[in-house]
Design an enzyme around this catalytic site. Structure first.
Site, PDB file in Angstrom:
ATOM      1  N   ALA A 391    -103.114  36.679  22.769  1.00 31.29           N
ATOM      2  CA  ALA A 391    -102.728  35.274  22.900  1.00 31.29           C
ATOM      3  C   ALA A 391    -103.315  34.645  24.159  1.00 31.29           C
ATOM      4  CB  ALA A 391    -101.209  35.151  22.910  1.00 31.29           C
ATOM      5  N   CYS A 392    -103.494  35.433  25.219  1.00 34.40           N
ATOM      6  CA  CYS A 392    -104.015  34.886  26.474  1.00 34.40           C
ATOM      7  C   CYS A 392    -105.501  34.558  26.387  1.00 34.40           C
ATOM      8  CB  CYS A 392    -103.755  35.842  27.630  1.00 34.40           C
ATOM      9  SG  CYS A 392    -104.257  37.536  27.316  1.00 34.40           S
TER      10      CYS A 392
END
Length: 451
Positions: A391-392
Protein backbone atom coordinates in the site's frame (compact mmCIF):
# COMPACT_ATOMS: atom_id res chain seq x y z
CA UNK A 1 -18.40 -12.39 21.78
CA UNK A 2 -17.77 -14.87 18.97
CA UNK A 3 -18.29 -18.49 19.84
CA UNK A 4 -16.47 -20.16 16.94
CA UNK A 5 -12.87 -21.40 17.05
CA UNK A 6 -11.96 -18.63 14.63
CA UNK A 7 -12.37 -16.00 17.32
CA UNK A 8 -13.41 -12.54 16.15
CA UNK A 9 -15.60 -12.80 13.11
CA UNK A 10 -15.33 -16.60 12.99
CA UNK A 11 -19.07 -17.15 12.92
CA UNK A 12 -19.39 -14.71 10.04
CA UNK A 13 -16.73 -16.62 8.14
CA UNK A 14 -18.75 -19.82 8.29
CA UNK A 15 -21.95 -18.05 7.35
CA UNK A 16 -20.34 -16.31 4.39
CA UNK A 17 -20.65 -12.89 6.08
CA UNK A 18 -17.06 -11.44 5.60
CA UNK A 19 -15.70 -8.08 6.72
CA UNK A 20 -16.38 -5.46 4.09
CA UNK A 21 -16.01 -1.69 4.20
CA UNK A 22 -19.28 0.20 4.11
CA UNK A 23 -21.86 -2.60 4.49
CA UNK A 24 -25.37 -1.82 3.32
CA UNK A 25 -27.42 -1.07 6.44
CA UNK A 26 -30.60 -2.98 7.17
CA UNK A 27 -33.48 -0.49 7.37
CA UNK A 28 -37.20 -0.93 8.00
CA UNK A 29 -39.46 -0.94 4.96
CA UNK A 30 -40.87 2.47 3.98
CA UNK A 31 -44.36 3.30 5.13
CA UNK A 32 -47.16 2.88 2.56
CA UNK A 33 -47.15 5.81 0.18
CA UNK A 34 -43.66 6.97 1.18
CA UNK A 35 -41.01 7.35 -1.54
CA UNK A 36 -38.92 4.19 -2.01
CA UNK A 37 -35.31 4.17 -0.82
CA UNK A 38 -32.49 3.81 -3.32
CA UNK A 39 -31.20 0.29 -3.89
CA UNK A 40 -28.28 -0.96 -1.83
CA UNK A 41 -24.97 -0.23 -3.59
CA UNK A 42 -23.06 -3.13 -5.13
CA UNK A 43 -21.38 -5.38 -2.60
CA UNK A 44 -17.62 -4.88 -2.25
CA UNK A 45 -15.23 -7.64 -1.22
CA UNK A 46 -12.09 -6.58 0.61
CA UNK A 47 -8.99 -8.69 -0.09
CA UNK A 48 -6.26 -6.30 1.02
CA UNK A 49 -5.66 -7.56 4.55
CA UNK A 50 -1.86 -7.37 4.19
CA UNK A 51 -2.28 -3.60 3.90
CA UNK A 52 -4.47 -3.28 6.97
CA UNK A 53 -7.16 -5.12 8.89
CA UNK A 54 -10.33 -3.87 10.57
CA UNK A 55 -10.54 -3.80 14.34
CA UNK A 56 -11.84 -7.04 15.78
CA UNK A 57 -15.06 -6.39 17.76
CA UNK A 58 -13.35 -7.39 21.00
CA UNK A 59 -10.52 -4.96 20.25
CA UNK A 60 -12.87 -2.08 19.54
CA UNK A 61 -14.64 -2.82 22.83
CA UNK A 62 -11.33 -2.86 24.72
CA UNK A 63 -10.37 0.51 23.23
CA UNK A 64 -13.75 2.01 24.11
CA UNK A 65 -13.71 0.62 27.65
CA UNK A 66 -10.22 2.06 28.22
CA UNK A 67 -11.28 5.46 26.91
CA UNK A 68 -14.17 5.55 29.37
CA UNK A 69 -12.69 3.80 32.39
CA UNK A 70 -8.92 4.27 32.21
CA UNK A 71 -8.53 7.88 31.10
CA UNK A 72 -6.07 8.75 33.86
CA UNK A 73 -2.39 9.40 33.30
CA UNK A 74 -0.60 6.06 33.87
CA UNK A 75 2.15 7.92 35.75
CA UNK A 76 -0.30 9.30 38.32
CA UNK A 77 -0.69 7.54 41.65
CA UNK A 78 -4.42 8.15 42.10
CA UNK A 79 -7.03 5.48 41.19
CA UNK A 80 -7.60 6.75 37.62
CA UNK A 81 -3.89 6.60 36.93
CA UNK A 82 -3.47 3.20 38.55
CA UNK A 83 -6.28 1.79 36.40
CA UNK A 84 -4.52 2.96 33.25
CA UNK A 85 -1.20 1.54 34.44
CA UNK A 86 -2.84 -1.82 35.16
CA UNK A 87 -4.28 -1.97 31.65
CA UNK A 88 -0.90 -1.22 30.12
CA UNK A 89 0.74 -3.91 32.23
CA UNK A 90 -1.89 -6.43 31.21
CA UNK A 91 -1.43 -5.58 27.53
CA UNK A 92 2.34 -5.95 27.88
CA UNK A 93 1.80 -9.44 29.30
CA UNK A 94 -0.53 -10.32 26.41
CA UNK A 95 1.99 -9.26 23.78
CA UNK A 96 4.79 -11.13 25.52
CA UNK A 97 2.63 -14.26 25.63
CA UNK A 98 1.82 -13.91 21.92
CA UNK A 99 5.49 -13.92 20.86
CA UNK A 100 6.94 -16.12 23.62
CA UNK A 101 8.90 -13.39 25.40
CA UNK A 102 8.77 -11.73 28.81
CA UNK A 103 6.65 -8.67 29.64
CA UNK A 104 9.77 -6.65 30.38
CA UNK A 105 10.97 -7.35 26.82
CA UNK A 106 8.05 -5.43 25.26
CA UNK A 107 8.35 -1.72 24.42
CA UNK A 108 5.26 0.04 23.03
CA UNK A 109 5.78 2.25 19.97
CA UNK A 110 3.65 4.28 17.59
CA UNK A 111 3.93 1.50 14.99
CA UNK A 112 6.25 -0.70 12.99
CA UNK A 113 8.09 2.17 11.34
CA UNK A 114 9.21 3.61 14.67
CA UNK A 115 10.19 0.17 15.97
CA UNK A 116 12.31 -0.58 12.89
CA UNK A 117 13.98 2.82 13.01
CA UNK A 118 14.73 2.36 16.71
CA UNK A 119 16.55 -0.92 16.04
CA UNK A 120 18.64 0.55 13.21
CA UNK A 121 19.58 3.64 15.21
CA UNK A 122 20.40 1.50 18.25
CA UNK A 123 22.80 -0.72 16.30
CA UNK A 124 24.60 2.31 14.86
CA UNK A 125 24.88 4.10 18.20
CA UNK A 126 25.96 0.95 20.02
CA UNK A 127 28.99 0.57 17.76
CA UNK A 128 29.84 4.26 17.89
CA UNK A 129 29.69 4.35 21.70
CA UNK A 130 31.78 1.21 22.10
CA UNK A 131 34.43 2.57 19.75
CA UNK A 132 34.96 5.34 22.28
CA UNK A 133 36.53 2.78 24.59
CA UNK A 134 40.34 2.50 24.57
CA UNK A 135 41.60 -0.05 22.07
CA UNK A 136 38.38 -0.32 20.04
CA UNK A 137 38.62 0.74 16.41
CA UNK A 138 35.92 -1.07 14.47
CA UNK A 139 35.39 1.46 11.69
CA UNK A 140 32.15 2.51 10.00
CA UNK A 141 29.17 0.51 11.34
CA UNK A 142 27.77 -1.90 8.75
CA UNK A 143 24.24 -3.36 8.53
CA UNK A 144 23.05 -6.26 6.37
CA UNK A 145 19.48 -6.52 5.13
CA UNK A 146 17.63 -7.90 2.10
CA UNK A 147 16.55 -6.32 -1.17
CA UNK A 148 12.86 -6.94 -0.39
CA UNK A 149 12.50 -5.24 3.00
CA UNK A 150 9.73 -2.82 3.88
CA UNK A 151 10.50 0.86 3.31
CA UNK A 152 10.68 1.41 7.08
CA UNK A 153 13.93 -0.60 6.99
CA UNK A 154 15.21 0.26 3.53
CA UNK A 155 14.79 4.04 3.63
CA UNK A 156 16.39 4.66 7.06
CA UNK A 157 19.39 2.65 5.91
CA UNK A 158 19.63 4.56 2.65
CA UNK A 159 19.53 7.83 4.59
CA UNK A 160 22.17 6.72 7.10
CA UNK A 161 24.46 5.53 4.31
CA UNK A 162 24.69 9.21 3.30
CA UNK A 163 25.82 10.07 6.82
CA UNK A 164 27.64 7.53 8.96
CA UNK A 165 26.76 3.98 7.99
CA UNK A 166 27.50 1.23 5.48
CA UNK A 167 24.76 -1.16 4.36
CA UNK A 168 24.47 -4.21 2.13
CA UNK A 169 21.13 -5.14 0.53
CA UNK A 170 21.36 -8.86 -0.17
CA UNK A 171 19.44 -9.97 -3.26
CA UNK A 172 16.84 -12.68 -2.78
CA UNK A 173 17.15 -15.92 -4.70
CA UNK A 174 14.95 -16.10 -7.84
CA UNK A 175 14.53 -19.80 -7.11
CA UNK A 176 13.30 -19.51 -3.51
CA UNK A 177 12.25 -15.86 -3.19
CA UNK A 178 14.22 -15.87 0.08
CA UNK A 179 17.24 -14.03 1.34
CA UNK A 180 19.38 -17.16 1.55
CA UNK A 181 21.30 -17.65 4.78
CA UNK A 182 24.63 -18.26 3.04
CA UNK A 183 24.22 -15.08 1.00
CA UNK A 184 23.45 -13.03 4.11
CA UNK A 185 26.44 -14.46 5.98
CA UNK A 186 28.69 -13.80 2.97
CA UNK A 187 27.78 -10.09 3.20
CA UNK A 188 28.96 -9.80 6.82
CA UNK A 189 32.06 -7.70 7.44
CA UNK A 190 34.22 -7.18 10.54
CA UNK A 191 32.28 -3.95 11.13
CA UNK A 192 28.81 -5.54 10.80
CA UNK A 193 26.63 -4.74 13.83
CA UNK A 194 23.11 -5.73 12.68
CA UNK A 195 21.35 -8.17 10.38
CA UNK A 196 17.70 -7.24 9.70
CA UNK A 197 15.61 -9.70 7.67
CA UNK A 198 11.80 -9.60 7.61
CA UNK A 199 9.98 -12.72 8.80
CA UNK A 200 7.59 -12.80 5.83
CA UNK A 201 7.41 -10.63 2.74
CA UNK A 202 4.33 -8.44 2.44
CA UNK A 203 3.99 -8.83 -1.35
CA UNK A 204 5.00 -12.41 -2.16
CA UNK A 205 4.20 -13.90 1.25
CA UNK A 206 7.51 -15.81 1.22
CA UNK A 207 8.67 -16.73 4.74
CA UNK A 208 12.35 -16.02 5.36
CA UNK A 209 14.79 -18.44 7.09
CA UNK A 210 15.20 -16.24 10.16
CA UNK A 211 15.60 -19.09 12.67
CA UNK A 212 18.49 -20.67 10.76
CA UNK A 213 20.06 -17.25 10.23
CA UNK A 214 19.94 -16.49 13.96
CA UNK A 215 21.57 -19.81 14.79
CA UNK A 216 24.40 -19.19 12.33
CA UNK A 217 24.95 -15.63 13.55
CA UNK A 218 25.03 -16.81 17.15
CA UNK A 219 27.84 -19.24 16.31
CA UNK A 220 29.67 -16.54 14.38
CA UNK A 221 29.39 -14.14 17.32
CA UNK A 222 31.37 -16.52 19.50
CA UNK A 223 34.26 -16.35 17.04
CA UNK A 224 33.94 -12.57 16.72
CA UNK A 225 34.06 -12.06 20.49
CA UNK A 226 37.38 -13.90 20.62
CA UNK A 227 38.68 -11.60 17.87
CA UNK A 228 37.47 -8.43 19.61
CA UNK A 229 34.87 -7.67 16.93
CA UNK A 230 31.39 -6.21 17.63
CA UNK A 231 28.51 -8.54 18.29
CA UNK A 232 26.06 -8.89 15.41
CA UNK A 233 22.50 -8.22 16.51
CA UNK A 234 19.60 -9.91 14.72
CA UNK A 235 16.28 -8.19 13.99
CA UNK A 236 13.17 -9.38 12.18
CA UNK A 237 10.11 -7.39 11.18
CA UNK A 238 7.22 -9.76 11.96
CA UNK A 239 4.47 -7.39 10.78
CA UNK A 240 2.99 -9.82 8.25
CA UNK A 241 3.50 -13.07 10.15
CA UNK A 242 1.73 -12.39 13.42
CA UNK A 243 -1.81 -13.77 13.36
CA UNK A 244 -1.09 -15.94 10.31
CA UNK A 245 1.46 -18.38 11.67
CA UNK A 246 3.61 -19.33 14.64
CA UNK A 247 5.82 -16.56 16.03
CA UNK A 248 8.05 -17.49 18.96
CA UNK A 249 11.07 -15.35 19.75
CA UNK A 250 12.78 -18.19 21.63
CA UNK A 251 12.48 -20.42 18.58
CA UNK A 252 13.53 -17.66 16.19
CA UNK A 253 16.48 -16.66 18.38
CA UNK A 254 16.29 -12.98 17.43
CA UNK A 255 17.38 -10.00 19.51
CA UNK A 256 14.60 -7.72 18.20
CA UNK A 257 11.18 -8.38 16.68
CA UNK A 258 8.77 -5.76 15.33
CA UNK A 259 5.03 -6.03 16.10
CA UNK A 260 2.44 -4.05 14.10
CA UNK A 261 -1.10 -3.94 15.51
CA UNK A 262 -3.11 -3.05 12.43
CA UNK A 263 -1.90 -6.17 10.62
CA UNK A 264 -3.66 -8.49 13.11
CA UNK A 265 -7.00 -6.75 13.74
CA UNK A 266 -5.56 -4.37 16.31
CA UNK A 267 -5.18 -0.57 16.44
CA UNK A 268 -2.56 1.39 14.55
CA UNK A 269 0.19 1.25 17.11
CA UNK A 270 2.98 -1.26 17.53
CA UNK A 271 5.60 -2.69 19.83
CA UNK A 272 9.17 -3.84 19.78
CA UNK A 273 10.34 -7.06 21.40
CA UNK A 274 13.88 -6.70 22.74
CA UNK A 275 15.67 -9.60 24.41
CA UNK A 276 16.57 -7.95 27.73
CA UNK A 277 16.37 -4.29 26.70
CA UNK A 278 19.34 -2.27 27.89
CA UNK A 279 21.00 -5.27 29.54
CA UNK A 280 21.31 -8.38 27.35
CA UNK A 281 20.52 -6.39 24.20
CA UNK A 282 21.25 -2.68 23.62
CA UNK A 283 18.35 -0.29 23.10
CA UNK A 284 18.68 3.46 22.69
CA UNK A 285 15.76 5.91 22.70
CA UNK A 286 15.16 8.09 19.64
CA UNK A 287 13.17 10.67 21.58
CA UNK A 288 13.59 12.05 25.10
CA UNK A 289 10.99 13.18 27.60
CA UNK A 290 9.21 12.08 30.73
CA UNK A 291 10.81 8.69 31.16
CA UNK A 292 7.89 6.44 30.18
CA UNK A 293 8.59 2.91 28.92
CA UNK A 294 11.69 2.84 31.15
CA UNK A 295 13.09 5.82 29.21
CA UNK A 296 13.29 3.77 26.00
CA UNK A 297 10.20 5.41 24.49
CA UNK A 298 9.15 8.51 26.48
CA UNK A 299 5.76 10.16 26.10
CA UNK A 300 2.48 9.67 27.97
CA UNK A 301 1.23 6.23 27.01
CA UNK A 302 -1.72 5.87 24.64
CA UNK A 303 -3.70 3.70 27.05
CA UNK A 304 -6.76 2.95 24.86
CA UNK A 305 -4.69 1.86 21.87
CA UNK A 306 -2.37 -0.20 24.06
CA UNK A 307 -5.38 -1.91 25.63
CA UNK A 308 -6.70 -2.69 22.15
CA UNK A 309 -3.32 -4.05 21.08
CA UNK A 310 -3.29 -6.31 24.10
CA UNK A 311 -6.74 -7.65 23.26
CA UNK A 312 -5.70 -8.27 19.65
CA UNK A 313 -2.70 -10.21 20.96
CA UNK A 314 -4.97 -12.33 23.17
CA UNK A 315 -7.07 -13.29 20.14
CA UNK A 316 -3.96 -14.32 18.24
CA UNK A 317 -2.59 -16.37 21.12
CA UNK A 318 -5.84 -18.30 21.44
CA UNK A 319 -6.81 -18.68 17.79
CA UNK A 320 -3.82 -18.37 15.43
CA UNK A 321 -3.92 -22.01 14.35
CA UNK A 322 -7.60 -21.75 13.41
CA UNK A 323 -6.98 -18.43 11.65
CA UNK A 324 -4.10 -19.95 9.69
CA UNK A 325 -6.04 -23.06 8.62
CA UNK A 326 -9.05 -21.03 7.50
CA UNK A 327 -7.07 -18.49 5.49
CA UNK A 328 -4.96 -21.18 3.82
CA UNK A 329 -8.07 -23.05 2.73
CA UNK A 330 -9.58 -19.93 1.17
CA UNK A 331 -6.26 -18.89 -0.42
CA UNK A 332 -5.79 -22.32 -2.02
CA UNK A 333 -9.38 -22.28 -3.24
CA UNK A 334 -8.79 -18.86 -4.82
CA UNK A 335 -5.74 -20.05 -6.72
CA UNK A 336 -7.53 -23.16 -7.95
CA UNK A 337 -10.48 -21.06 -9.16
CA UNK A 338 -8.18 -18.58 -10.91
CA UNK A 339 -6.41 -21.38 -12.73
CA UNK A 340 -9.72 -22.92 -13.77
CA UNK A 341 -11.13 -19.58 -14.94
CA UNK A 342 -8.13 -18.29 -16.92
CA UNK A 343 -6.20 -21.46 -17.73
CA UNK A 344 -2.69 -22.43 -16.66
CA UNK A 345 -1.16 -20.60 -19.61
CA UNK A 346 -2.66 -17.25 -18.69
CA UNK A 347 -2.06 -17.20 -14.92
CA UNK A 348 1.38 -16.75 -13.40
CA UNK A 349 1.62 -17.13 -9.63
CA UNK A 350 4.35 -14.71 -8.56
CA UNK A 351 4.29 -16.03 -4.99
CA UNK A 352 5.08 -19.66 -5.87
CA UNK A 353 8.74 -20.50 -5.23
CA UNK A 354 10.19 -24.00 -5.06
CA UNK A 355 10.94 -25.15 -1.53
CA UNK A 356 9.77 -21.96 0.20
CA UNK A 357 6.95 -21.62 2.68
CA UNK A 358 4.62 -18.65 2.37
CA UNK A 359 1.97 -16.83 4.33
CA UNK A 360 -1.32 -18.68 4.56
CA UNK A 361 -3.35 -15.74 3.26
CA UNK A 362 -1.32 -14.23 0.41
CA UNK A 363 -1.60 -14.80 -3.34
CA UNK A 364 0.37 -12.66 -5.78
CA UNK A 365 -0.42 -13.43 -9.41
CA UNK A 366 -0.45 -11.92 -12.88
CA UNK A 367 -3.08 -12.41 -15.56
CA UNK A 368 -0.96 -12.50 -18.71
CA UNK A 369 -1.78 -10.46 -21.76
CA UNK A 370 -1.35 -6.96 -23.21
CA UNK A 371 -3.19 -4.12 -21.50
CA UNK A 372 -3.77 -6.13 -18.32
CA UNK A 373 -1.63 -4.11 -15.95
CA UNK A 374 -2.74 -4.69 -12.37
CA UNK A 375 -4.14 -1.21 -11.89
CA UNK A 376 -6.16 -1.40 -15.08
CA UNK A 377 -7.67 -4.73 -14.06
CA UNK A 378 -8.61 -3.41 -10.62
CA UNK A 379 -10.14 -0.28 -12.14
CA UNK A 380 -12.54 -2.46 -14.15
CA UNK A 381 -13.55 -4.66 -11.20
CA UNK A 382 -16.97 -3.98 -9.74
CA UNK A 383 -16.57 -5.76 -6.39
CA UNK A 384 -12.92 -6.49 -5.64
CA UNK A 385 -10.98 -4.20 -3.29
CA UNK A 386 -7.31 -5.18 -3.49
CA UNK A 387 -3.92 -3.80 -4.49
CA UNK A 388 -1.06 -4.39 -6.89
CA UNK A 389 1.47 -4.62 -4.05
CA UNK A 390 2.45 -2.77 -0.91
CA UNK A 391 0.00 0.00 0.00
CA UNK A 392 2.89 2.39 0.69
CA UNK A 393 3.85 2.15 -3.01
CA UNK A 394 0.39 3.01 -4.31
CA UNK A 395 1.56 6.27 -5.87
CA UNK A 396 4.04 4.62 -8.23
CA UNK A 397 1.63 4.22 -11.14
CA UNK A 398 2.14 1.28 -13.49
CA UNK A 399 5.78 0.76 -12.60
CA UNK A 400 6.24 -2.90 -11.66
CA UNK A 401 6.94 -3.77 -8.06
CA UNK A 402 10.63 -3.61 -7.18
CA UNK A 403 10.00 -6.54 -4.82
CA UNK A 404 8.79 -8.77 -7.68
CA UNK A 405 11.64 -7.64 -9.93
CA UNK A 406 14.08 -8.47 -7.10
CA UNK A 407 12.56 -11.96 -7.00
CA UNK A 408 13.31 -12.48 -10.69
CA UNK A 409 9.77 -11.93 -12.00
CA UNK A 410 10.02 -10.57 -15.61
CA UNK A 411 9.03 -6.92 -16.01
CA UNK A 412 6.08 -7.60 -18.33
CA UNK A 413 4.70 -10.16 -15.85
CA UNK A 414 5.34 -7.97 -12.78
CA UNK A 415 3.43 -5.09 -14.39
CA UNK A 416 0.28 -7.21 -14.39
CA UNK A 417 0.61 -8.29 -10.77
CA UNK A 418 -2.26 -8.31 -8.29
CA UNK A 419 -1.86 -9.07 -4.59
CA UNK A 420 -4.92 -10.59 -2.95
CA UNK A 421 -4.68 -11.21 0.79
CA UNK A 422 -7.38 -13.05 2.72
CA UNK A 423 -8.77 -12.23 6.14
CA UNK A 424 -10.31 -14.18 8.98
CA UNK A 425 -13.79 -13.71 7.53
CA UNK A 426 -13.06 -14.26 3.84
CA UNK A 427 -15.13 -17.16 2.47
CA UNK A 428 -15.14 -19.40 -0.57
CA UNK A 429 -18.34 -17.64 -1.63
CA UNK A 430 -16.39 -14.37 -1.62
CA UNK A 431 -13.74 -16.00 -3.80
CA UNK A 432 -16.33 -17.15 -6.34
CA UNK A 433 -17.60 -13.59 -6.68
CA UNK A 434 -14.07 -12.15 -6.94
CA UNK A 435 -13.01 -14.58 -9.67
CA UNK A 436 -16.18 -13.81 -11.61
CA UNK A 437 -15.43 -10.10 -11.19
CA UNK A 438 -11.87 -10.57 -12.49
CA UNK A 439 -13.04 -12.60 -15.49
CA UNK A 440 -15.47 -9.86 -16.46
CA UNK A 441 -12.88 -7.11 -15.93
CA UNK A 442 -10.35 -8.91 -18.12
CA UNK A 443 -12.98 -9.52 -20.79
CA UNK A 444 -13.68 -5.77 -20.91
CA UNK A 445 -9.98 -4.97 -21.23
CA UNK A 446 -9.46 -7.66 -23.87
CA UNK A 447 -12.30 -6.11 -25.83
CA UNK A 448 -10.56 -2.72 -25.60
CA UNK A 449 -7.49 -4.30 -27.22
CA UNK A 450 -9.52 -5.63 -30.17
CA UNK A 451 -9.09 -3.40 -33.26
Amino acid sequence: KPTSALGAGGGAARRGGGVRPGPCPVSPAPAPGAPSRSACPRRRIYLDYNATTPLAPEVAQAVWDAMRQAWGNPSSSHPAGRKAKELIGSARESLARMVGGRPEDIIFTSGGTEANNMVIQTARRHVCENQARPGDSWGTPHIVTSSVEHDSVRLPLEQLVKESLAATFVAVSPQSGQAEVDDVLAAIRPTTCLVSIMLANNETGVIMPVMELSQRVRALNQQRAAAGLPRILVHTDAAQMIGKGRVDVQELGVDYLTIVGHKFYGPRIGALYVRGPGTTTPLHPMIFGGGQERNFRPGTENTPMIAGLGQAAELVSKNWEAYEAHMRDVRDYLEARLEAAFGKQRIHFNSHFTGSKRLCNTSNFSILGPGLQGRRVLSRCQMLLASVGAACHSEKGDRPSSILLSCGIPCDVAQNALRLSMGRDTTRADVDLVVQDLVQAVARLDQDQTP
